[in-house]
Each structure stands twice: as structure tokens, then as C-alpha cells.
Design an enzyme around this catalytic site. Structure first.
Site, short mmCIF file in Angstrom:
data_model
loop_
_atom_site.label_atom_id
_atom_site.label_comp_id
_atom_site.label_asym_id
_atom_site.label_seq_id
_atom_site.Cartn_x
_atom_site.Cartn_y
_atom_site.Cartn_z
N ASP A 18 1.04 -0.65 0.19
CA ASP A 18 0.09 -0.07 -0.03
C ASP A 18 0.38 1.02 0.29
O ASP A 18 1.70 1.16 0.28
CB ASP A 18 -0.85 0.13 1.32
CG ASP A 18 -1.79 1.30 1.87
OD1 ASP A 18 -2.53 1.55 0.40
OD2 ASP A 18 -1.75 1.50 2.83
N MET A 19 0.55 2.41 -0.53
CA MET A 19 0.95 3.25 -0.62
C MET A 19 1.36 4.90 0.48
O MET A 19 1.96 4.81 1.34
CB MET A 19 0.80 4.62 -1.68
CG MET A 19 1.77 6.16 -2.05
SD MET A 19 1.53 6.13 -3.58
CE MET A 19 0.11 7.19 -2.95
#
Length: 233
Positions: A18-19
Site C-alpha cells: 500500500d502507499m
């Protein structure tokens, strides 16, 4: 960037990041950009309200916080665009890289992991983050909010990331900071590591296979063991 979509699945292992809240500590920048737009529009927002929605798409947050006041699709699109532009301005000014992010990416690739991004964020946000990280070449696949029709906890984003890596989801581990992301990873068939970054607690991420406070706690050997304990136990 070249995306791989082979007809046969590879062996090996993948790590899907995920960022927001994982590669960048974006909690404050997201909250501040929402606060700015809310003030301009005379709409209410508190930090507890934001914290409950953090990790969802901008449109989902608008619907959750201001659904009765923003029924017009054009208005929703305008708020979405302005908020994300404000967010990018903030992180350009002060890029909040997560401690240990570059080191972990380098180490995983050096040990043969295939890397992907699986984010609900818009492609402009992901592109800016990758540029500032300076590690674009390490990623074999990138999935953004524009690539999917269903947000987390639906597993679509991680299923697509694994497909683009050419790996079965069961050969992947997802690093996430949100309960919905942990749920999505498991629904995809992947293992999940919860990162207790800003705004998250171990209790929030208790459903993960492993919860850590810092990326420095992770290593290729640990993630391989998490994915396939019978091979590496």
C-alpha cells in the site's frame, strides 16, 4: 514502466505495498488537505472523523462525511480534484517518506522479491510518490485507484497486483496500514503485514498475520517465512 501479465504464473515471492501510511507517512498531509478544502466549502471535519475514513478513496470519504451536502456528481468531482491537488502540493514541499522504506525495497529486490504497489490513491499521487522515492525501477507492477472499480476491503486491487506480477496471490505478502487493506489482502489469498503508522494501533491491525511498528522490523527472510512457513520454517 512495463507491466508483466504472463500466461503462466512464476515461482518466487512478491511483496505488494500500500502507499499511504506504508511508503509515505501521509496521514497529516491528507488530513491537512481535507481540512483546507472543508474550510473553503464551510463543511465540517474533525480529526476523529478523518481517522475513521483514512485509507479510503477521496470519493468514499466525501460520501461518508458530507454525503447529504454533496449529492451532485460534478461537485464531488471538484472536491476530489481540489483535495488531491492540495495533498500533492503538501508532500512536494515536505515529502514524508516512511523511515526504512528505501532500505526495505532495496533489500527485497536484492533477495529476489517482485514488488508492486496496490493503492486506492489516484495515479498522480502514486506517480509523485514513486518519483520522490527514487525507486521506480524496482517495481514490476503498479495498481492505483483508476485501475479498479471496487475499493478495499474488496480484494480487486491486490488480485490485480499479483496478476501483473505473474504470481499467485498466495505467494505474495501485502504491507498495509488499514484494517480494510488487511481484510482485502486476506480475501485475495495473500498474507498481510500491518504497519502501525500514524493514526493506527496494533489493535486496529490485529487481523494481520504480523503487526510491526517500523519497516526496519521487516526483512526478506521474515516475509518469506510468513508467506510459506513450510518451505522456510
Amino acid at each position: 514502466m512495463v507491466f508483466r501479465n504472463p500466461t503462466e504464473e512464476r515461482q518466487g515471492f512478491g511483496c505488494i505495498f500500500d502507499m499511504d501510511g506504508v511508503l509515505i507517512d501521509s496521514y497529516r498531509a491528507h488530513f491537512e488537505s481535507w481540512r483546507m478544502i472543508a474550510a473553503e466549502e464551510g463543511l465540517p471535519i474533525t480529526e476523529p472523523q478523518f481517522a475513521r475514513t483514512f485509507g479510503r478513496t477521496s470519493r468514499e470519504i466525501i460520501a461518508a462525511l458530507w454525503g447529504e451536502k454533496t449529492c451532485d456528481e460534478a461537485k464531488i468531482a471538484d472536491l476530489d480534484r481540489r483535495k488531491e491537488a492540495a495533498f500533492r502540493d503538501l508532500i512536494r514541499e515536505d515529502f514524508p517518506i516512511m523511515p526504512g522504506a528505501r532500505e526495505l525495497l532495496d533489500e527485497l529486490r536484492a533477495h529476489g522479491f517482485l514488488l508492486a504497489i496496490g493503492s486506492s490513491g489516484p495515479p498522480e499521487n502514486v506517480a509523485l510518490t514513486l518519483e520522490r522515492l527514487g525507486r521506480q525501477s524496482l517495481f514490476s507492477a503498479v495498481v492505483t485507484g483508476m485501475d479498479v472499480t471496487r475499493g478495499k476491503p474488496d480484494p480487486q486491487v491486490f488480485l490485480l497486483a499479483a496478476e501483473r506480477l505473474g504470481l499467485a496471490p498466495e505467494r505474495c505478502v501485502v504491507i498495509e496500514d488499514a484494517p480494510a487493506g488487511i481484510q482485502a489482502a486476506h480475501a485475495a489469498g495473500a498474507k498481510a503485514v500491518g504497519l502501525a503508522s500514524t493514526g493506527r494501533t496494533h489493535q486496529d491491525l490485529a487481523a494481520a498475520d504480523l503487526v510491526v511498528d517500523h519497516l526496519h522490523e521487516l526483512s526478506p527472510a521474515l516475509l518469506r517465512t510468513l508467506i510459506s512457513p513450510r518451505l522456510h520454517g
